[in-house]
Design a protein around this motif. Structure first.
Motif, short mmCIF file in Angstrom:
data_model
loop_
_atom_site.label_atom_id
_atom_site.label_comp_id
_atom_site.label_asym_id
_atom_site.label_seq_id
_atom_site.Cartn_x
_atom_site.Cartn_y
_atom_site.Cartn_z
N VAL A 249 43.21 39.11 45.46
CA VAL A 249 42.21 40.16 46.07
C VAL A 249 41.05 39.31 46.84
N LEU A 250 40.90 39.66 48.10
CA LEU A 250 40.03 39.23 49.07
C LEU A 250 39.18 40.27 49.43
N ARG A 251 37.84 39.98 50.23
CA ARG A 251 37.02 40.64 50.90
C ARG A 251 37.67 40.65 52.42
N ASN A 252 37.28 41.59 53.13
CA ASN A 252 38.13 41.66 54.65
C ASN A 252 37.79 40.49 55.35
N ASP A 253 36.83 39.64 55.05
CA ASP A 253 36.24 38.52 55.76
C ASP A 253 37.10 37.24 55.23
N GLY A 254 38.03 37.53 54.09
CA GLY A 254 38.77 36.46 53.53
C GLY A 254 38.19 35.70 52.32
N SER A 255 37.00 35.95 52.03
CA SER A 255 36.42 35.43 50.68
C SER A 255 37.11 36.08 49.43
N PHE A 256 37.27 35.00 48.42
CA PHE A 256 38.00 35.27 47.50
C PHE A 256 37.22 36.21 46.44
N VAL A 257 38.11 37.09 45.83
CA VAL A 257 37.43 38.05 44.65
C VAL A 257 38.17 37.74 43.42
N THR A 258 39.40 37.88 43.32
CA THR A 258 40.02 37.82 42.12
C THR A 258 41.37 37.69 42.38
N SER A 259 42.33 37.23 41.24
CA SER A 259 43.89 37.13 41.41
C SER A 259 44.31 37.84 40.21
N TYR A 260 45.78 37.97 40.37
CA TYR A 260 46.29 38.41 39.27
C TYR A 260 47.88 37.52 39.15
N GLY A 261 47.93 37.06 37.88
CA GLY A 261 49.16 36.48 37.50
C GLY A 261 49.28 34.80 37.60
N SER A 262 50.29 34.34 37.27
CA SER A 262 50.53 32.50 37.33
C SER A 262 51.90 32.58 37.55
N PHE A 263 52.56 31.56 37.30
CA PHE A 263 53.86 31.03 37.67
C PHE A 263 54.62 31.35 36.23
N GLY A 264 55.76 32.05 36.27
CA GLY A 264 56.42 32.21 34.99
C GLY A 264 57.33 33.78 34.97
N SER A 265 57.98 33.72 33.84
CA SER A 265 58.49 35.20 33.61
C SER A 265 58.07 35.81 32.49
N GLY A 266 57.06 35.79 31.98
CA GLY A 266 56.32 36.29 30.76
C GLY A 266 55.33 37.36 31.31
N SER A 267 54.54 38.01 30.50
CA SER A 267 53.61 38.79 30.67
C SER A 267 52.63 38.60 31.62
N GLY A 268 52.20 39.14 32.55
CA GLY A 268 51.29 38.86 33.52
C GLY A 268 51.65 37.77 34.54
N GLN A 269 52.99 37.15 34.65
CA GLN A 269 53.30 36.34 35.59
C GLN A 269 54.24 36.62 36.61
N PHE A 270 54.47 35.96 37.68
CA PHE A 270 55.38 36.17 38.68
C PHE A 270 56.08 34.91 38.96
N TYR A 271 57.30 35.29 39.65
CA TYR A 271 58.00 34.11 40.36
C TYR A 271 58.58 34.46 41.71
N PHE A 272 57.55 34.20 42.59
CA PHE A 272 57.85 34.48 44.11
C PHE A 272 57.66 36.10 44.21
#
Length: 302
Positions: A249-272
């Motif tokens: 999640v970014l502001r409309n100027d590109g500055s960082f707000v937060t993110s969700y997830g990390s690499f993996g197949s478990g809870s709260g994770q993504f793979y591509f």
């Protein structure tokens, strides 16, 4: 649904309730489905997914309902539904075409209600032709196609499918593109957000004439965006990041707000994580491509 995990991510903002450091977020697997490519909501009740060279429609609880255009499309790729006009736009990367389907009912119930309005395009680099068309964005009276291997955006009239304008050439300068991919329209500023994939940046253009407004990137090679959506007030954007296997999640100027997830197949994770869309409740549905599932990110009020 089966519930995976709850995490803290920040304070509520106007139209992205999951942008928050004080609100918990629930990850839920809506459905297990092999290599989902793209996703779009249909009439706020169902969602369509491009998968297995077909467009499948499901309810929000994961129940399969019907298919669209199985006898017309060879390799449907990206999808967008125009709720105002009840039109579904689909890019076909095998035939290098865009197909537009309509349904005149308030509530879409089955495949038989859908009809093909028109198809445009063929393989090539001339006006109205495509080379591996990717995403589609619907603006006020036009739709835009990211013409991936032609390194440009093409604008078309919604009513007729007639060509309007083309924007972009291949390179890395401010007003150029290198494999444009995901897009979204910000009605609050009449802006078009474009993932300029091989430049690892987001470009912002005027949806009225296609002129470049600005661009931004994050880090050095650490940001690989594929899709983008914008909040109703235009203050925040969300991007899928396949390099870091997360949603940012970014502001409309590109500055960082937060993110969700990390690499993996478990809870709260993504793979591509590739494509995504927002529900009417502003939950986020994400195509977790290599985990073969659709994940729903839902904010919980305290």
């Amino acid at each position: 649904f089966h519930t995976d995990i709850l995490i803290d991510i920040g304070k509520y903002h106007s139209s992205f309730p999951f942008v928050s450091r004080d609100v918990k977020v629930k990850y839920s697997t809506v459905i297990d489905i092999k290599e989902p490519i793209d996703i779009t909501m249909i009439n706020n009740d169902d969602f369509a997914v491009s998968i297995n060279n077909k467009v499948h429609v499901f309810s929000l609880d994961g129940e399969f309902k019907y298919r669209i255009g199985s006898d017309i499309m060879l390799k449907p790729n990206r999808l967008v539904f125009d709720n105002k006009r009840n039109l579904l736009f689909v890019t076909d990367t095998y035939t290098d075409q865009v197909h537009v389907f309509s349904n005149n009912l308030q509530s879409v119930r089955n495949n038989e209600n859908w009809s093909l309005v028109y198809s445009i395009g063929s393989n090539g680099s001339d006006i109205g032709q495509f080379d591996y068309p990717q995403d589609i964005a619907v603006t006020n009276n036009e739709f835009v196609v990211s013409d991936y291997d032609n390194h440009r955006l093409q604008f078309f009239d919604i009513a007729s499918g007639a060509f309007v304008r083309s924007v972009g050439t291949r390179n890395r300068e401010v007003d150029q593109l290198y494999h444009p991919n995901g897009m979204c329209f910000d009605s609050s500023s009449d802006s078009l957000y474009v993932i300029d994939m091989d430049n690892d940046r987001v470009c912002v253009l005027s949806s009225r004439d296609g002129s470049f407004k600005r661009s931004f990137r994050r880090g050095n090679g650490q940001f690989a965006p594929r899709d983008i959506c914008v909040s109703d007030d235009g203050q925040f954007i969300v991007v899928t990041d396949v390099s870091n296997h997360c949603v940012q999640v970014l502001r409309n100027d590109g500055s960082f707000v937060t993110s969700y997830g990390s690499f993996g197949s478990g809870s709260g994770q993504f793979y591509f994580p590739t494509k995504m869309c927002l529900t009417i409740e502003n939950d986020l549905l994400v195509c977790d491509y290599s985990n073969n599932r659709i994940v729903r990110i839902h904010a919980l009020e305290k």
